[in-house]
Scaffold this motif. Structure first.
Motif, PDB file in Angstrom:
ATOM      1  N   SER A  53       0.826  -1.213   0.000  1.00 19.39           N
ATOM      2  CA  SER A  53       0.000   0.000   0.000  1.00 19.39           C
ATOM      3  C   SER A  53       0.861   1.265   0.000  1.00 19.39           C
ATOM      4  O   SER A  53       0.359   2.356  -0.257  1.00 19.39           O
ATOM      5  CB  SER A  53      -0.972   0.007   1.180  1.00 19.39           C
ATOM      6  OG  SER A  53      -0.282  -0.094   2.397  1.00 19.39           O
ATOM      7  N   ASP A  54       2.161   1.128   0.259  1.00 20.31           N
ATOM      8  CA  ASP A  54       3.100   2.249   0.131  1.00 20.31           C
ATOM      9  C   ASP A  54       3.695   2.307  -1.268  1.00 20.31           C
ATOM     10  O   ASP A  54       4.525   3.160  -1.565  1.00 20.31           O
ATOM     11  CB  ASP A  54       4.241   2.125   1.163  1.00 20.31           C
ATOM     12  CG  ASP A  54       3.757   2.338   2.585  1.00 20.31           C
ATOM     13  OD1 ASP A  54       2.755   3.065   2.770  1.00 20.31           O
ATOM     14  OD2 ASP A  54       4.382   1.778   3.502  1.00 20.31           O
ATOM     15  N   GLY A  55       3.283   1.378  -2.108  1.00 17.58           N
ATOM     16  CA  GLY A  55       3.813   1.286  -3.463  1.00 17.58           C
ATOM     17  C   GLY A  55       3.071   2.168  -4.448  1.00 17.58           C
ATOM     18  O   GLY A  55       2.313   3.058  -4.071  1.00 17.58           O
ATOM     19  N   THR A  56       3.282   1.868  -5.726  1.00 16.21           N
ATOM     20  CA  THR A  56       2.748   2.685  -6.804  1.00 16.21           C
ATOM     21  C   THR A  56       2.027   1.805  -7.818  1.00 16.21           C
ATOM     22  O   THR A  56       2.490   0.714  -8.141  1.00 16.21           O
ATOM     23  CB  THR A  56       3.915   3.401  -7.532  1.00 16.21           C
ATOM     24  OG1 THR A  56       4.706   4.083  -6.560  1.00 16.21           O
ATOM     25  CG2 THR A  56       3.402   4.392  -8.547  1.00 16.21           C
ATOM     26  N   ILE A  57       0.909   2.314  -8.335  1.00 15.55           N
ATOM     27  CA  ILE A  57       0.218   1.629  -9.421  1.00 15.55           C
ATOM     28  C   ILE A  57       0.854   2.082 -10.730  1.00 15.55           C
ATOM     29  O   ILE A  57       0.940   3.277 -11.008  1.00 15.55           O
ATOM     30  CB  ILE A  57      -1.284   1.947  -9.421  1.00 15.55           C
ATOM     31  CG1 ILE A  57      -1.929   1.428  -8.135  1.00 15.55           C
ATOM     32  CG2 ILE A  57      -1.965   1.349 -10.650  1.00 15.55           C
ATOM     33  CD1 ILE A  57      -3.365   1.872  -7.945  1.00 15.55           C
TER      34      ILE A  57
END
Length: 106
Positions: A53-57
């Protein structure tokens, strides 16, 4: 045994391209709105303990913030190294304006 559904958000809370961390029965889950379609994956990267959830789409993938590995959002399958192990994909539904997740495997 009946499936257990847990309400995690209100319908429309996540805009397309957004994601958020939620917990379902003490399990970390990342809820993702991909082009208007909701998906739920286990929030912990299978490569190392990083929060997705700290990542990037990026396109139809979610990229881990730690080493840049990625998973396909629709399946949980590895999309790029160093990720080689699939993450769990959970069922999502919307009922009476509430987004619900079940830890049952999709």
């Amino acid at each position: 045994m009946a499936e257990k559904w847990v309400t995690v958000a209100k319908e429309g809370y996540l805009e397309p391209g957004e994601l958020m961390y939620v917990e379902v029965e003490d399990e970390p889950v990342v809820l993702i709105n991909l082009d208007g379609e909701l998906h739920a994956l286990n929030d912990t990267c299978t490569h190392e303990d990083a929060s997705l959830s700290d990542g990037t789409i990026v396109g139809d993938e979610i990229e881990c913030p730690l080493h840049g590995g990625a998973f396909y959002i629709r399946t949980g399958e590895p999309a790029s190294m160093p990720v080689v192990v699939k993450t769990e994909k959970y069922k999502v539904r919307t009922v009476n304006g509430e987004v619900q997740v079940s830890l049952s495997q999709e």
